[in-house]
Design a protein around this motif. Sequence first.
Motif, PDB file in Angstrom:
ATOM      1  N   GLU A  97       0.831  -1.209   0.000  1.00 33.97           N
ATOM      2  CA  GLU A  97       0.000   0.000   0.000  1.00 33.97           C
ATOM      3  C   GLU A  97       0.862   1.254   0.000  1.00 33.97           C
ATOM      4  OE1 GLU A  97      -3.938   0.934   2.354  1.00 33.97           O
ATOM      5  OE2 GLU A  97      -2.194   1.311   3.661  1.00 33.97           O
ATOM      6  N   GLU A  98       1.892   1.256   0.811  1.00 35.50           N
ATOM      7  CA  GLU A  98       2.780   2.433   0.886  1.00 35.50           C
ATOM      8  C   GLU A  98       3.533   2.621  -0.415  1.00 35.50           C
ATOM      9  OE1 GLU A  98       3.755   2.369   5.698  1.00 35.50           O
ATOM     10  OE2 GLU A  98       4.960   1.163   4.305  1.00 35.50           O
ATOM     11  N   ASN A  99       3.959   1.530  -1.059  1.00 28.83           N
ATOM     12  CA  ASN A  99       4.628   1.637  -2.349  1.00 28.83           C
ATOM     13  C   ASN A  99       3.719   2.272  -3.392  1.00 28.83           C
ATOM     14  OD1 ASN A  99       7.456   0.387  -3.071  1.00 28.83           O
ATOM     15  ND2 ASN A  99       6.677  -0.838  -1.363  1.00 28.83           N
ATOM     16  N   ILE A 100       2.478   1.815  -3.459  1.00 27.88           N
ATOM     17  CA  ILE A 100       1.548   2.343  -4.460  1.00 27.88           C
ATOM     18  C   ILE A 100       1.259   3.820  -4.204  1.00 27.88           C
ATOM     19  CG2 ILE A 100      -0.839   2.184  -5.305  1.00 27.88           C
ATOM     20  CD1 ILE A 100      -0.686  -0.836  -4.832  1.00 27.88           C
ATOM     21  N   ALA A 101       1.243   4.208  -2.926  1.00 28.43           N
ATOM     22  CA  ALA A 101       0.833   5.568  -2.564  1.00 28.43           C
ATOM     23  C   ALA A 101       1.967   6.586  -2.603  1.00 28.43           C
ATOM     24  CB  ALA A 101       0.212   5.555  -1.173  1.00 28.43           C
ATOM     25  N   VAL A 102       3.160   6.197  -3.030  1.00 26.03           N
ATOM     26  CA  VAL A 102       4.320   7.107  -2.956  1.00 26.03           C
ATOM     27  C   VAL A 102       4.038   8.429  -3.667  1.00 26.03           C
ATOM     28  CG1 VAL A 102       6.652   7.461  -3.821  1.00 26.03           C
ATOM     29  CG2 VAL A 102       6.108   5.373  -2.606  1.00 26.03           C
ATOM     30  N   VAL A 103       3.665   8.392  -4.926  1.00 26.29           N
ATOM     31  CA  VAL A 103       3.463   9.641  -5.679  1.00 26.29           C
ATOM     32  C   VAL A 103       2.222  10.386  -5.200  1.00 26.29           C
ATOM     33  CG1 VAL A 103       3.061  10.649  -7.957  1.00 26.29           C
ATOM     34  CG2 VAL A 103       4.774   8.839  -7.671  1.00 26.29           C
ATOM     35  N   PRO A 104       1.072   9.721  -4.992  1.00 22.15           N
ATOM     36  CA  PRO A 104      -0.076  10.465  -4.457  1.00 22.15           C
ATOM     37  C   PRO A 104       0.234  11.204  -3.151  1.00 22.15           C
ATOM     38  CG  PRO A 104      -0.817   8.365  -5.306  1.00 22.15           C
ATOM     39  CD  PRO A 104       0.681   8.343  -5.367  1.00 22.15           C
ATOM     40  N   ARG A 105       1.047  10.587  -2.271  1.00 24.78           N
ATOM     41  CA  ARG A 105       1.404  11.268  -1.022  1.00 24.78           C
ATOM     42  C   ARG A 105       2.276  12.490  -1.303  1.00 24.78           C
ATOM     43  NH1 ARG A 105       3.618   6.669   2.931  1.00 24.78           N
ATOM     44  NH2 ARG A 105       3.904   8.473   4.315  1.00 24.78           N
ATOM     45  N   LEU A 106       3.198  12.363  -2.257  1.00 23.48           N
ATOM     46  CA  LEU A 106       4.027  13.511  -2.619  1.00 23.48           C
ATOM     47  C   LEU A 106       3.187  14.644  -3.203  1.00 23.48           C
ATOM     48  CD1 LEU A 106       7.102  11.711  -4.247  1.00 23.48           C
ATOM     49  CD2 LEU A 106       7.087  12.983  -2.093  1.00 23.48           C
ATOM     50  N   LEU A 107       2.083  14.270  -3.850  1.00 23.50           N
ATOM     51  CA  LEU A 107       1.196  15.263  -4.448  1.00 23.50           C
ATOM     52  C   LEU A 107       0.199  15.838  -3.445  1.00 23.50           C
ATOM     53  CD1 LEU A 107       0.460  13.509  -7.872  1.00 23.50           C
ATOM     54  CD2 LEU A 107       1.980  15.462  -7.456  1.00 23.50           C
ATOM     55  N   TRP A 109      -2.148  14.081  -1.547  1.00 24.00           N
ATOM     56  CA  TRP A 109      -3.438  13.423  -1.374  1.00 24.00           C
ATOM     57  C   TRP A 109      -3.643  13.090   0.111  1.00 24.00           C
ATOM     58  CZ3 TRP A 109      -4.898   9.381  -5.659  1.00 24.00           C
ATOM     59  CH2 TRP A 109      -4.733   9.964  -6.927  1.00 24.00           C
ATOM     60  N   ASP A 110      -4.905  13.135   0.574  1.00 23.81           N
ATOM     61  CA  ASP A 110      -5.171  12.722   1.944  1.00 23.81           C
ATOM     62  C   ASP A 110      -5.170  11.199   2.036  1.00 23.81           C
ATOM     63  OD1 ASP A 110      -7.937  11.633   1.593  1.00 23.81           O
ATOM     64  OD2 ASP A 110      -8.444  13.722   1.200  1.00 23.81           O
ATOM     65  N   LYS A 111      -5.062  10.695   3.275  1.00 21.78           N
ATOM     66  CA  LYS A 111      -4.900   9.259   3.489  1.00 21.78           C
ATOM     67  C   LYS A 111      -6.071   8.449   2.922  1.00 21.78           C
ATOM     68  CE  LYS A 111      -2.982   7.838   7.271  1.00 21.78           C
ATOM     69  NZ  LYS A 111      -2.700   7.436   8.695  1.00 21.78           N
ATOM     70  N   LYS A 112      -7.287   8.926   3.148  1.00 17.26           N
ATOM     71  CA  LYS A 112      -8.453   8.186   2.668  1.00 17.26           C
ATOM     72  C   LYS A 112      -8.418   8.035   1.154  1.00 17.26           C
ATOM     73  CE  LYS A 112     -13.504   8.233   2.522  1.00 17.26           C
ATOM     74  NZ  LYS A 112     -14.744   8.987   2.882  1.00 17.26           N
ATOM     75  N   ARG A 113      -8.046   9.116   0.480  1.00 13.30           N
ATOM     76  CA  ARG A 113      -8.042   9.092  -0.982  1.00 13.30           C
ATOM     77  C   ARG A 113      -6.996   8.143  -1.508  1.00 13.30           C
ATOM     78  NH1 ARG A 113      -6.545  14.151  -5.015  1.00 13.30           N
ATOM     79  NH2 ARG A 113      -7.093  13.091  -7.000  1.00 13.30           N
ATOM     80  N   TYR A 114      -5.757   8.179  -0.996  1.00 12.50           N
ATOM     81  CA  TYR A 114      -4.728   7.309  -1.585  1.00 12.50           C
ATOM     82  C   TYR A 114      -4.919   5.844  -1.182  1.00 12.50           C
ATOM     83  CZ  TYR A 114      -1.629   7.806   2.622  1.00 12.50           C
ATOM     84  OH  TYR A 114      -1.064   7.801   3.882  1.00 12.50           O
ATOM     85  N   ARG A 115      -5.549   5.603  -0.024  1.00 11.43           N
ATOM     86  CA  ARG A 115      -5.843   4.214   0.336  1.00 11.43           C
ATOM     87  C   ARG A 115      -6.931   3.632  -0.574  1.00 11.43           C
ATOM     88  NH1 ARG A 115      -5.715   3.674   6.982  1.00 11.43           N
ATOM     89  NH2 ARG A 115      -3.436   3.470   7.135  1.00 11.43           N
ATOM     90  N   GLU A 116      -7.948   4.429  -0.861  1.00 13.25           N
ATOM     91  CA  GLU A 116      -8.993   3.979  -1.791  1.00 13.25           C
ATOM     92  C   GLU A 116      -8.414   3.731  -3.172  1.00 13.25           C
ATOM     93  OE1 GLU A 116     -11.938   7.017  -1.642  1.00 13.25           O
ATOM     94  OE2 GLU A 116     -12.911   6.218   0.174  1.00 13.25           O
ATOM     95  N   ARG A 117      -7.482   4.604  -3.584  1.00 15.83           N
ATOM     96  CA  ARG A 117      -6.842   4.428  -4.893  1.00 15.83           C
ATOM     97  C   ARG A 117      -6.016   3.144  -4.919  1.00 15.83           C
ATOM     98  NH1 ARG A 117      -7.141   4.843 -10.236  1.00 15.83           N
ATOM     99  NH2 ARG A 117      -5.192   5.492 -11.239  1.00 15.83           N
TER     100      ARG A 117
END
Length: 386
Positions: A97-107, A109-117
């Motif tokens: 999950e953290e690997n997938i969310a790397v770029v969204p977090r840099l951009l 995104w809030d936690k709920k949004r990048y976890r859903e993504r």
Amino acid sequence: MIRLENLTKVFDTPKGAVVASDHVNMEVPSGEICILLGPSGCGKTTTLKMINRIIKPSSGKVFINGEDTTGLDTQQLRRNIGYVIQQIGLFPNMTIEENIAVVPRLLGWDKKRYRERARELMDMIALDPDSFLKRYPSELSGGQQQRIGVARALAADPPVMLMDEPFGAIDPINRAVIQDEFLKMQQELKKTIMFVSHDIDEAIKMGNRVAVFRDGKLVQYSTPDDLLAAPKNAFVESFLGEDRALKRLNLVKVREVVSDEIGTVEPGDTLATALERIDDFGYQNSILMVNERRQPVGLISRAVARTTKGYCRDHFQNVPAAVNLDDDLRKVASLMFAQDITWLPCVDDDGRVCGQITQRAMTHHLGARFRAHEAEAAATGQQPRG
């Protein structure tokens, strides 16, 4: 979506300047996959890496969606381009999950949004999110890690993706599965993708367009069909191989060759009726028996119909195979050779018979493209290749 204008890279080495990419000009339309193909050291990976500036161009320009990227901040540029490599490059100390969310977090995104993504993408790459999101890369197989690499590249929904031999390290069976899944995703996502490969079969299967490189130069840029039918020179022809006509089997769907003229009988018809209908289709030695839903259920051979009396329901053979309208001719040819037959019934998605495909029709269809190329070459005074 992607346009390269005189893109050039010259490396300084102890032995002098080496031109790795030499004034490359090409355009990739929005929503298409372009495969960069060629032997090792031909400049395809260098060209790819100049697009997201992992390698800085010596000269020339890269345009994305009409915008010259020369003046863009490098980090901003890369965050808007998905990037997938053969080595995958997952962070070992991060969960999936953290690997997938790397770029969204840099951009931001809030936690709920990048976890859903992340969950959405796991479903898209056919991995159960509940089973995999909290694992670490070391707990996954190579093929599973490669899928995560694709998901990570898609996480921020970039319009452009760059893929550097992304499936090259995976075994053939899993590679074919992942290729198929990726193409299904692409039908929905419509990303603009540049994809480095050294595998001709992969290029033909995956690409809307294929760019063949040699010694840093773009030699030919064509659709897969045009590339196979009309190689530009002896190098391209040699690189494609002597079986390039057979490679076109992957590109042609059954629906392009199917004939709706097919004789059928029903279980309650007599064998005499079957023989009459076989004679109406004189190039066949059998006729297809269908049920009330027009689904294939058996074959009546000419020999049986000629020497036996009774009803079709009592004297049929099993149908060796049937093909769907969306199957490619490679599958058809394989089935025909395996079953030693010269025709197959074609069915729609509901399994209903809608026609037939024959070896003769396949041969004519494949040959027509080469004949058209020869005629075009003759009309323009060129020497046709192959």
